[in-house]
Every structure is written in C-alpha cells, then in structure tokens.
Design a protein around this motif. Structure first.
Motif, PDB file in Angstrom:
ATOM      1  N   MET A 114       0.906  -1.167  -0.094  1.00 45.96           N
ATOM      2  CA  MET A 114       0.195  -0.024  -0.094  1.00 45.96           C
ATOM      3  C   MET A 114       0.859   1.208   0.059  1.00 45.96           C
ATOM      4  SD  MET A 114      -2.997  -1.061   2.694  1.00 45.96           S
ATOM      5  CE  MET A 114      -3.655  -2.740   2.652  1.00 45.96           C
ATOM      6  N   THR A 115       0.280   2.291  -0.433  1.00 45.35           N
ATOM      7  CA  THR A 115       1.019   3.491  -0.409  1.00 45.35           C
ATOM      8  C   THR A 115       1.271   4.365   0.829  1.00 45.35           C
ATOM      9  OG1 THR A 115      -0.194   4.164  -2.618  1.00 45.35           O
ATOM     10  CG2 THR A 115       1.110   5.848  -1.458  1.00 45.35           C
ATOM     11  N   TYR A 116       0.462   4.104   1.808  1.00 48.91           N
ATOM     12  CA  TYR A 116       0.711   4.524   3.088  1.00 48.91           C
ATOM     13  C   TYR A 116       0.870   3.541   4.304  1.00 48.91           C
ATOM     14  CZ  TYR A 116      -0.973   8.422   0.210  1.00 48.91           C
ATOM     15  OH  TYR A 116      -1.185   9.302  -0.784  1.00 48.91           O
ATOM     16  N   PRO A 117       1.972   3.712   5.040  1.00 51.42           N
ATOM     17  CA  PRO A 117       2.263   2.823   6.062  1.00 51.42           C
ATOM     18  C   PRO A 117       1.327   2.876   7.244  1.00 51.42           C
ATOM     19  CG  PRO A 117       3.865   4.579   6.103  1.00 51.42           C
ATOM     20  CD  PRO A 117       3.014   4.747   4.902  1.00 51.42           C
ATOM     21  N   VAL A 118       0.769   3.876   7.476  1.00 52.23           N
ATOM     22  CA  VAL A 118      -0.292   4.065   8.527  1.00 52.23           C
ATOM     23  C   VAL A 118      -1.657   4.441   7.855  1.00 52.23           C
ATOM     24  CG1 VAL A 118      -0.813   5.435  10.636  1.00 52.23           C
ATOM     25  CG2 VAL A 118       1.574   4.552  10.215  1.00 52.23           C
ATOM     26  N   LEU A 119      -2.780   3.790   8.478  1.00 53.00           N
ATOM     27  CA  LEU A 119      -4.050   4.327   8.363  1.00 53.00           C
ATOM     28  C   LEU A 119      -4.718   5.106   9.605  1.00 53.00           C
ATOM     29  CD1 LEU A 119      -6.643   2.923   5.983  1.00 53.00           C
ATOM     30  CD2 LEU A 119      -7.267   3.116   8.511  1.00 53.00           C
ATOM     31  N   LEU A 120      -5.267   5.968   9.493  1.00 52.32           N
ATOM     32  CA  LEU A 120      -5.872   6.738  10.646  1.00 52.32           C
ATOM     33  C   LEU A 120      -7.271   6.513  10.647  1.00 52.32           C
ATOM     34  CD1 LEU A 120      -4.179  10.038  10.658  1.00 52.32           C
ATOM     35  CD2 LEU A 120      -3.457   8.181  11.687  1.00 52.32           C
ATOM     36  N   GLY A 121      -7.899   5.651  11.550  1.00 46.38           N
ATOM     37  CA  GLY A 121      -9.193   5.262  11.707  1.00 46.38           C
ATOM     38  C   GLY A 121     -10.085   6.235  12.534  1.00 46.38           C
ATOM     39  N   ARG A 122     -11.128   5.931  12.749  1.00 43.65           N
ATOM     40  CA  ARG A 122     -12.221   6.969  13.689  1.00 43.65           C
ATOM     41  C   ARG A 122     -11.561   6.933  15.177  1.00 43.65           C
ATOM     42  NH1 ARG A 122     -15.982   3.807  10.791  1.00 43.65           N
ATOM     43  NH2 ARG A 122     -16.707   2.757  12.674  1.00 43.65           N
ATOM     44  N   ASP A 123     -10.878   6.110  15.554  1.00 43.50           N
ATOM     45  CA  ASP A 123     -10.443   6.148  17.029  1.00 43.50           C
ATOM     46  C   ASP A 123      -9.597   7.107  17.079  1.00 43.50           C
ATOM     47  OD1 ASP A 123      -8.469   4.984  15.389  1.00 43.50           O
ATOM     48  OD2 ASP A 123      -7.985   3.029  16.682  1.00 43.50           O
ATOM     49  N   ILE A 124      -8.928   7.749  16.005  1.00 46.92           N
ATOM     50  CA  ILE A 124      -8.242   8.880  16.215  1.00 46.92           C
ATOM     51  C   ILE A 124      -8.897  10.220  15.465  1.00 46.92           C
ATOM     52  CG2 ILE A 124      -6.016  10.073  14.774  1.00 46.92           C
ATOM     53  CD1 ILE A 124      -4.545   8.013  15.659  1.00 46.92           C
ATOM     54  N   LEU A 125      -9.625   9.810  14.285  1.00 49.74           N
ATOM     55  CA  LEU A 125     -10.149  11.038  13.772  1.00 49.74           C
ATOM     56  C   LEU A 125     -11.285  11.526  14.324  1.00 49.74           C
ATOM     57  CD1 LEU A 125      -9.917   9.386   9.926  1.00 49.74           C
ATOM     58  CD2 LEU A 125      -8.866  11.279  11.055  1.00 49.74           C
ATOM     59  N   ASP A 126     -12.222  11.000  15.018  1.00 46.40           N
ATOM     60  CA  ASP A 126     -13.208  11.615  16.112  1.00 46.40           C
ATOM     61  C   ASP A 126     -12.929  12.873  16.606  1.00 46.40           C
ATOM     62  OD1 ASP A 126     -14.821   9.657  15.197  1.00 46.40           O
ATOM     63  OD2 ASP A 126     -15.052   8.462  16.824  1.00 46.40           O
ATOM     64  N   GLY A 127     -13.416  14.031  16.466  1.00 45.52           N
ATOM     65  CA  GLY A 127     -12.872  15.350  17.062  1.00 45.52           C
ATOM     66  C   GLY A 127     -12.037  16.110  15.940  1.00 45.52           C
ATOM     67  N   TYR A 128     -11.882  15.596  14.653  1.00 44.79           N
ATOM     68  CA  TYR A 128     -11.371  16.256  13.729  1.00 44.79           C
ATOM     69  C   TYR A 128     -12.038  16.597  12.685  1.00 44.79           C
ATOM     70  CZ  TYR A 128      -6.429  15.214  15.772  1.00 44.79           C
ATOM     71  OH  TYR A 128      -5.362  15.062  16.530  1.00 44.79           O
ATOM     72  N   HIS A 129     -11.899  17.569  11.958  1.00 43.43           N
ATOM     73  CA  HIS A 129     -12.425  17.762  10.547  1.00 43.43           C
ATOM     74  C   HIS A 129     -11.640  17.190   9.538  1.00 43.43           C
ATOM     75  CE1 HIS A 129     -15.272  21.257  11.787  1.00 43.43           C
ATOM     76  NE2 HIS A 129     -15.461  20.211  12.504  1.00 43.43           N
ATOM     77  N   VAL A 130     -12.118  16.205   8.565  1.00 43.29           N
ATOM     78  CA  VAL A 130     -11.230  15.813   7.586  1.00 43.29           C
ATOM     79  C   VAL A 130     -11.497  16.507   6.345  1.00 43.29           C
ATOM     80  CG1 VAL A 130     -10.532  13.621   6.249  1.00 43.29           C
ATOM     81  CG2 VAL A 130     -11.400  13.519   8.799  1.00 43.29           C
ATOM     82  N   ASP A 131     -10.502  16.879   5.777  1.00 43.69           N
ATOM     83  CA  ASP A 131     -10.662  17.574   4.298  1.00 43.69           C
ATOM     84  C   ASP A 131      -9.974  16.903   3.602  1.00 43.69           C
ATOM     85  OD1 ASP A 131     -10.481  19.604   2.139  1.00 43.69           O
ATOM     86  OD2 ASP A 131      -9.288  21.035   3.492  1.00 43.69           O
TER      87      ASP A 131
END
Length: 449
Positions: free
Chosen positions: A424-441
């Motif tokens: 895969m292109t990216y070694p880390v995938l950020l899931g909702r356990d981190i993204l909750d509380g952020y705005h994803v652009d």
C-alpha cells in the motif's frame, strides 16, 4: 523518623497558608482520587502528578519541577507498571529535594516479599517460615520448609495472583510469569473458613482493620478474588496493632496495608502492601485512609490540619474525579482539520518516526505496517481483532499494539492493528479512533518527498 520523611523542602510560607500536595500516580485508582479530594477538603492544594503534566529539568545546578509541589505522596503501582524502574526514577527525582511519603528506596525493599520478610524477621517481627532458590533443582531440594503445606508465590505481585498451596513434596518452578518465586509456610489456623486480617497503617497508628474471608472453595482471602470482609477495627488486639505499626516502621513505610494471621496466640505478619487498596477496607469499616494520608503529607511540611475534619472526612470514600486532574492535551482553540493524507509521528517507546498517513473515516481502527511497528518497538500484543480488508471475503486476525500518534502538536494513544501494508502507498491508516474530533478535508494532501 522514616527514611525520606524529613521536612527538607524549601517551604517559606507560614503554616496557615495552603500546602501544594502532589500525588504521584500514573493511574486512575479510587485511592489516588480520594487522597487528592481529601487534600482539597482539608483546605490545601492538590496536584495530580501524571504523565500528561509532569516534567522536570536540571539547569544552572538547580533541580526544578513543573508542576512544583512541596510534598509528594507516592501512589505509583509498581506491581502493575510496565516499566517499574522508570517510574521509580521519577519518584527518586522528587525525593532528591522534596519530602516523599513512601519514598522510592523504601518502596523497592518493601515490594520484594521475600526481601521484606527478611528485614522483618531480623528485626524480631514474627513472619511465616520461607524458602527461596533460583533454579529448578535448588528450589525443589535442599532447605525446603518442614511444614506439610506451603504457599508458592511470586516475590513481586498483587491481589493474590497465581499463588497456590502445595504439598511438601510437590515440584514447583522458580518462576511465575517471568518473576521469581518463593515458598512460604502455610499457616493453618484451624478455622472452618480461611481468613486473615488486614490492618491499614498511616503514620504511627492503625486507622482501620478488617477480617477478610475466602470465598467458597478458595483459600485466598483477597477482595480481588471475591473475599468477603467485615469490620475488625475495634476488635483488633493491641498486640496485632502494635505489630502492624512496627512492621511498617521497620520497612520505613508511611502508609501500608499489613496482612496478619494468628496461630496458637502468636500473630504473624504475612505481607506488607505498599499500595494497598481502600475499597474493601471502606466497605468493611466505613473508614477511608485517604484523609489520614492527606493529613500526613500536609503535616510533613508543617502545614495546618484540623484533625476533627480528618476524622469526619474519613467516613466517606470520595473517589470522584478531582478538579485537579490534568487534561490529556491542551484544549485546542478550535476544531482541528486533518487532510486526506497527513504527516504524523508514531512512537511506541523505542523510537519515534515520521510517516505519511492516510485518513479513513470508514475504518473503525487505526492500523500500522509491520515494519513501522517493529521500527518503533511496538508491543507487547494487547489482543487480536478480526478485520475485513478490501475485497477479501474472509476476515483476518490481526494483533493489536498500543502506539502513540502525534498530529500537529497533539499526541493520542490508540490500540492499532498491525498488518502488512508494504503493498500500500501509506504505512499508517488513521481510523475513527483518532479522527473523531477532527474535521477531515479530503482536498488537503501532504506533499510526498
């Protein structure tokens, strides 16, 4: 005077001014919260010294702390700590210039049950016979105990975990869960239902005592394994109370739970527990040791304490979250925005590395590549999780490890799944356990080098 108990802090204010009492505790136990709340209720300033807010530095030949305190109550749970020596080093730093209740050097010698028993017996305090050896051969032959039964237990442990009663000729291991073991004489009192006595010592007196009865078909009396408790404070013989105080004093402890047993009119000290819990004691006696510990800390630096107020507070176990609990991260000025791809820092203790991660609001859990997890020293494995990935019909089992992720100036700790993301292109995938509380652009992407 116990080791580390002298009032050598740089307190220059008068005794009527509030004392800043630090409780050194990297966990959320009822006991920690209760001590902090008691400090505040006594009119002084509690400071919860946690990983989120505690730091120290040496500059210009001076040792400094932030937040600064005048006295420290040590509530580190060394038997459950992942890196106990690291934690003790923090307590050692404070003890270099501040009075510390249950100072680190004292805790070290008290945690090792055989070592503590050795010190007690040389001081003339009755303890059960015991035997320690360090190989399979030597622990199973030679100077074994003469009693018919013995307790096989870890030299460092808590809550009665993995202890067992053995017969004299049983073969045992010198280790339990990678910790050394020893044998201790099993004291049979002849009681129909096994019990022992826990006396809680603070300073120079016993604040409460309880009987702990083993649950059915069990010999261990620990509350953690279902032991039942009853008040024994008024019935505790003077001999047993004095023995408890002497045991704590010999080990240099400012507060401790002392486990006792009586056979043939002789009281024995089974164990001395540095960070004994309050829950069972309060349930049995209606007495919380927390205000007494708070008062001891305040008085250690000559602060004022209303003893009637202490006794009144001790009738309630206030384990609500104290106002002084530090936040995990500073509050952001506004919602943070994260891109579809973002440069982040990941760490697990061994080292920290910068990687470009992909944000995926459809993924419940953050995941990390095997190689990156190995590079940062992630582990041990916390658990496993079943994950369905991409077009694969079958769910795959993946290990979970705890990692720290830094986005901007904010660190978060998550249990991430480990997978092979080399294709895969990216070694880390950020899931909702981190993204909750952020705005994803999704239009914002990190430039790749």
């Amino acid at each position: 005077m116990r080791e580390g108990s002298g009032s050598d802090s740089s307190r220059t204010t008068d005794a009527a001014s509030p004392v800043r009492v630090g409780v050194l505790s990297f966990h959320n136990s009822k006991e920690t919260k209760a001590i902090l709340n008691a400090v505040e209720a006594l009119g002084h300033d509690p400071v919860w010294l946690r990983e989120e807010n505690t730091r120290s530095w040496i500059a210009d030949e001076n040792l400094r702390f932030d937040p600064d305190v005048e006295v420290v109550a040590n509530r580190l749970l060394m038997t459950k700590a992942a890196e106990p020596l690291d934690d003790l080093g923090i307590a050692t730093s404070y003890a270099a210039s501040r009075p510390v209740l249950n100072p680190p050097t004292v805790v070290v010698q008290s945690l090792h049950k055989y070592g503590a028993a050795s010190k007690l017996t040389t001081a003339g305090i009755p303890v059960p016979d015991a035997y320690i050896a360090f190989s399979h051969r030597t622990i199973n032959e030679g100077n074994r105990l003469t009693s018919e039964k013995a307790v096989h237990k870890s030299v460092i442990g808590t809550n009665g975990n993995r202890m067992s009663v053995i017969d004299a000729d049983d073969v045992v291991s010198p280790h339990i869960a990678r910790r050394r073991t020893f044998l201790q004489e099993f004291i049979d009192t002849g009681a129909e239902r096994p019990f022992d006595v826990r006396a809680y010592v603070v300073g120079d007196h016993v604040v409460g005592a309880m009987k702990r009865y083993a649950p059915p078909n069990e010999w261990r009396t620990n509350v953690a394994v279902g032991g039942e408790v009853e008040d024994f404070t008024a019935d505790l013989p003077e001999e047993a109370a004095q023995l408890s105080q002497e045991a704590a004093d010999v080990l240099g402890l400012d507060y401790a739970g002392v486990d006792l047993l009586c056979r043939d009119d002789t009281w024995y000290v089974l164990e001395v527990n540095v960070t004994a819990g309050f829950k069972g004691l309060f349930a049995a006696t209606g007495i919380s040791p927390a205000p007494y510990i708070a008062a001891l800390a305040i008085e250690r630096v000559d602060g004022d304490v209303d003893r009637d107020r202490v006794a009144s507070l001790a009738t309630v176990l206030d384990d609500s979250v104290p106002d002084c609990k530090p936040s995990l991260d500073p509050e952001p000025e506004g919602p943070m925005t994260i891109g579809y791809t973002e440069r982040v820092t990941v760490s697990a203790g061994q080292r920290a590395v910068d990687v470009i991660a992909k944000s995926d609001t459809g993924a419940q859990r953050t995941s990390i590549d095997f190689d990156v997890a190995a590079e940062i020293g992630a582990g041990p494995i916390l658990n496993t999780v079943q994950v369905k990935s991409g077009s694969q019909k079958k769910r795959q089992k993946r290990p979970l490890v705890e990692i720290d992720v830094k986005i901007g100036n904010r660190w978060q700790t998550v249990a991430a799944s480990v997978e092979n993301r080399s294709h895969m292109t990216y070694p880390v995938l950020l899931g909702r356990d981190i993204l909750d509380g952020y705005h994803v652009d999704v239009t914002k992407r990190e430039r790749e080098e």
